[in-house]
Design an enzyme around this catalytic site. Structure first.
Site, PDB file in Angstrom:
ATOM      1  N   ASP A 107       0.852  -1.198   0.000  1.00  0.00           N
ATOM      2  CA  ASP A 107       0.000   0.000   0.000  1.00  0.00           C
ATOM      3  C   ASP A 107       0.888   1.249   0.000  1.00  0.00           C
ATOM      4  O   ASP A 107       1.901   1.294   0.705  1.00  0.00           O
ATOM      5  CB  ASP A 107      -0.912  -0.001   1.232  1.00  0.00           C
ATOM      6  CG  ASP A 107      -2.044   1.000   1.098  1.00  0.00           C
ATOM      7  OD1 ASP A 107      -3.205   0.578   0.972  1.00  0.00           O
ATOM      8  OD2 ASP A 107      -1.767   2.231   1.107  1.00  0.00           O
ATOM      9  N   ILE A 108       0.482   2.235  -0.775  1.00  0.00           N
ATOM     10  CA  ILE A 108       1.303   3.452  -0.909  1.00  0.00           C
ATOM     11  C   ILE A 108       1.285   4.286   0.380  1.00  0.00           C
ATOM     12  O   ILE A 108       2.216   5.057   0.639  1.00  0.00           O
ATOM     13  CB  ILE A 108       0.838   4.267  -2.145  1.00  0.00           C
ATOM     14  CG1 ILE A 108       1.951   5.163  -2.657  1.00  0.00           C
ATOM     15  CG2 ILE A 108      -0.425   5.052  -1.880  1.00  0.00           C
ATOM     16  CD1 ILE A 108       1.690   5.731  -4.049  1.00  0.00           C
TER      17      ILE A 108
ATOM     18  N   ASN B 193     -13.045  -2.952   2.303  1.00  0.00           N
ATOM     19  CA  ASN B 193     -14.061  -1.906   2.369  1.00  0.00           C
ATOM     20  C   ASN B 193     -15.021  -2.067   1.209  1.00  0.00           C
ATOM     21  O   ASN B 193     -14.615  -2.438   0.101  1.00  0.00           O
ATOM     22  CB  ASN B 193     -13.402  -0.522   2.328  1.00  0.00           C
ATOM     23  CG  ASN B 193     -12.615  -0.225   3.587  1.00  0.00           C
ATOM     24  OD1 ASN B 193     -13.080  -0.497   4.687  1.00  0.00           O
ATOM     25  ND2 ASN B 193     -11.424   0.320   3.430  1.00  0.00           N
TER      26      ASN B 193
ATOM     27  N   GLY C  57     -15.718   3.896   3.426  1.00  0.00           N
ATOM     28  CA  GLY C  57     -14.568   4.699   3.001  1.00  0.00           C
ATOM     29  C   GLY C  57     -13.828   4.109   1.816  1.00  0.00           C
ATOM     30  O   GLY C  57     -12.702   4.508   1.530  1.00  0.00           O
ATOM     31  N   GLN C  58     -14.459   3.153   1.119  1.00  0.00           N
ATOM     32  CA  GLN C  58     -13.795   2.565  -0.064  1.00  0.00           C
ATOM     33  C   GLN C  58     -13.452   3.663  -1.061  1.00  0.00           C
ATOM     34  O   GLN C  58     -14.323   4.442  -1.463  1.00  0.00           O
ATOM     35  CB  GLN C  58     -14.706   1.520  -0.736  1.00  0.00           C
ATOM     36  CG  GLN C  58     -14.009   0.842  -1.921  1.00  0.00           C
ATOM     37  CD  GLN C  58     -14.911  -0.162  -2.664  1.00  0.00           C
ATOM     38  OE1 GLN C  58     -16.088  -0.306  -2.340  1.00  0.00           O
ATOM     39  NE2 GLN C  58     -14.339  -0.815  -3.666  1.00  0.00           N
TER      40      GLN C  58
ATOM     41  N   HIS D 155     -10.511  -5.298  -3.230  1.00  0.00           N
ATOM     42  CA  HIS D 155      -9.170  -5.493  -2.681  1.00  0.00           C
ATOM     43  C   HIS D 155      -9.247  -5.845  -1.209  1.00  0.00           C
ATOM     44  O   HIS D 155     -10.151  -5.413  -0.495  1.00  0.00           O
ATOM     45  CB  HIS D 155      -8.291  -4.248  -2.880  1.00  0.00           C
ATOM     46  CG  HIS D 155      -8.872  -2.976  -2.340  1.00  0.00           C
ATOM     47  ND1 HIS D 155      -9.827  -2.258  -3.013  1.00  0.00           N
ATOM     48  CD2 HIS D 155      -8.630  -2.279  -1.194  1.00  0.00           C
ATOM     49  CE1 HIS D 155     -10.149  -1.174  -2.315  1.00  0.00           C
ATOM     50  NE2 HIS D 155      -9.442  -1.173  -1.203  1.00  0.00           N
TER      51      HIS D 155
ATOM     52  N   HIS E 279      -7.033  -5.553   2.228  1.00  0.00           N
ATOM     53  CA  HIS E 279      -5.881  -5.002   2.945  1.00  0.00           C
ATOM     54  C   HIS E 279      -5.352  -6.106   3.860  1.00  0.00           C
ATOM     55  O   HIS E 279      -6.145  -6.751   4.563  1.00  0.00           O
ATOM     56  CB  HIS E 279      -6.299  -3.834   3.839  1.00  0.00           C
ATOM     57  CG  HIS E 279      -6.870  -2.647   3.120  1.00  0.00           C
ATOM     58  ND1 HIS E 279      -6.150  -1.491   2.920  1.00  0.00           N
ATOM     59  CD2 HIS E 279      -8.092  -2.425   2.572  1.00  0.00           C
ATOM     60  CE1 HIS E 279      -6.913  -0.605   2.280  1.00  0.00           C
ATOM     61  NE2 HIS E 279      -8.099  -1.147   2.063  1.00  0.00           N
TER      62      HIS E 279
HETATM   63  P1  5GP Z   1      -9.786   1.628   0.217  1.00  0.00           P
HETATM   64  O1  5GP Z   1     -10.038   2.841   1.051  1.00  0.00           O
HETATM   65  O2  5GP Z   1     -10.373   1.770  -1.163  1.00  0.00           O
HETATM   66  O3  5GP Z   1     -10.177   0.357   0.897  1.00  0.00           O
HETATM   67  O4  5GP Z   1      -8.233   1.523   0.117  1.00  0.00           O
HETATM   68  C1  5GP Z   1      -7.508   1.859  -1.012  1.00  0.00           C
HETATM   69  C2  5GP Z   1      -6.049   1.737  -0.620  1.00  0.00           C
HETATM   70  O5  5GP Z   1      -5.282   1.853  -1.801  1.00  0.00           O
HETATM   71  C3  5GP Z   1      -5.573   2.816   0.343  1.00  0.00           C
HETATM   72  O6  5GP Z   1      -5.022   2.200   1.509  1.00  0.00           O
HETATM   73  C4  5GP Z   1      -4.516   3.572  -0.450  1.00  0.00           C
HETATM   74  O7  5GP Z   1      -3.409   3.985   0.343  1.00  0.00           O
HETATM   75  C5  5GP Z   1      -4.112   2.583  -1.514  1.00  0.00           C
HETATM   76  N1  5GP Z   1      -3.693   3.204  -2.763  1.00  0.00           N
HETATM   77  C6  5GP Z   1      -4.339   4.198  -3.416  1.00  0.00           C
HETATM   78  N2  5GP Z   1      -3.670   4.533  -4.540  1.00  0.00           N
HETATM   79  C7  5GP Z   1      -2.582   3.715  -4.583  1.00  0.00           C
HETATM   80  C8  5GP Z   1      -1.502   3.588  -5.523  1.00  0.00           C
HETATM   81  O8  5GP Z   1      -1.405   4.288  -6.520  1.00  0.00           O
HETATM   82  N3  5GP Z   1      -0.566   2.649  -5.241  1.00  0.00           N
HETATM   83  C9  5GP Z   1      -0.645   1.856  -4.126  1.00  0.00           C
HETATM   84  N4  5GP Z   1       0.334   0.959  -3.973  1.00  0.00           N
HETATM   85  N5  5GP Z   1      -1.647   1.937  -3.237  1.00  0.00           N
HETATM   86  C10 5GP Z   1      -2.602   2.880  -3.462  1.00  0.00           C
END
Ligand code: 5GP
Length: 113
Positions: free
Chosen positions: A31-32, A87, A93-94, A100, A102
């Site tokens: 994760d970034i 999520n 908060g997706q 995906h 985590h």
């Molecule tokens: P969500 O909130 O949709 O469950 O989580 C999305 C996750 O994707 C977040 O934890 C966010 O940090 C990660 N993320 C978003 N953009 C990127 C990206 O460009 N590269 C990587 N490696 N992770 C990302």
């Protein structure tokens, strides 16, 4: 039609990512914005929006993702346990509309809720 999600761009190697595992059906990368010392994102290569987009035909794929998660945490030598979170929809908060999971590890994780 909306453009590709960032995760689809990572699958297609159009955006960079630190990939830790890949097979024919899934991909895992760091994760970034890590929320724990180990914070991986595990995704199916098939475009599914979220848990809400899972169809009966995806049953084997979802099982495959969890088997992959087990392989990945073993490969990384995760000890002490880990958390798998997904999520689904606005209240969760997706942010990325591609299913995906985590995988969080490396510190004591607080209770949910
Ligand atoms: P969500 O909130 O949709 O469950 O989580 C999305 C996750 O994707 C977040 O934890 C966010 O940090 C990660 N993320 C978003 N953009 C990127 C990206 O460009 N590269 C990587 N490696 N992770 C990302």
């Amino acid at each position: 039609m909306a453009g590709k999600t960032i995760f689809k761009q990572i699958i297609d190697r159009e955006a960079p990512a630190k990939i830790v595992y890949e097979d024919e059906q899934c991909l895992a990368f760091e994760d970034i914005h890590p929320a724990a010392p180990t914070h991986l994102i595990v995704i199916p290569k098939k475009e599914i929006v979220s848990v809400d987009g899972i169809e009966p035909e995806d049953e084997a794929l979802i099982g495959h993702l969890f088997v992959a998660i087990r392989k990945i945490v073993a490969k990384l030598g995760v000890t002490g346990g880990y958390r798998v979170v997904t999520n689904c929809g606005p209240d969760s908060g997706q942010m990325v509309m591609h299913l995906h999971f985590h995988v969080l590890a490396g510190r004591k994780l607080g209770r949910l809720g």
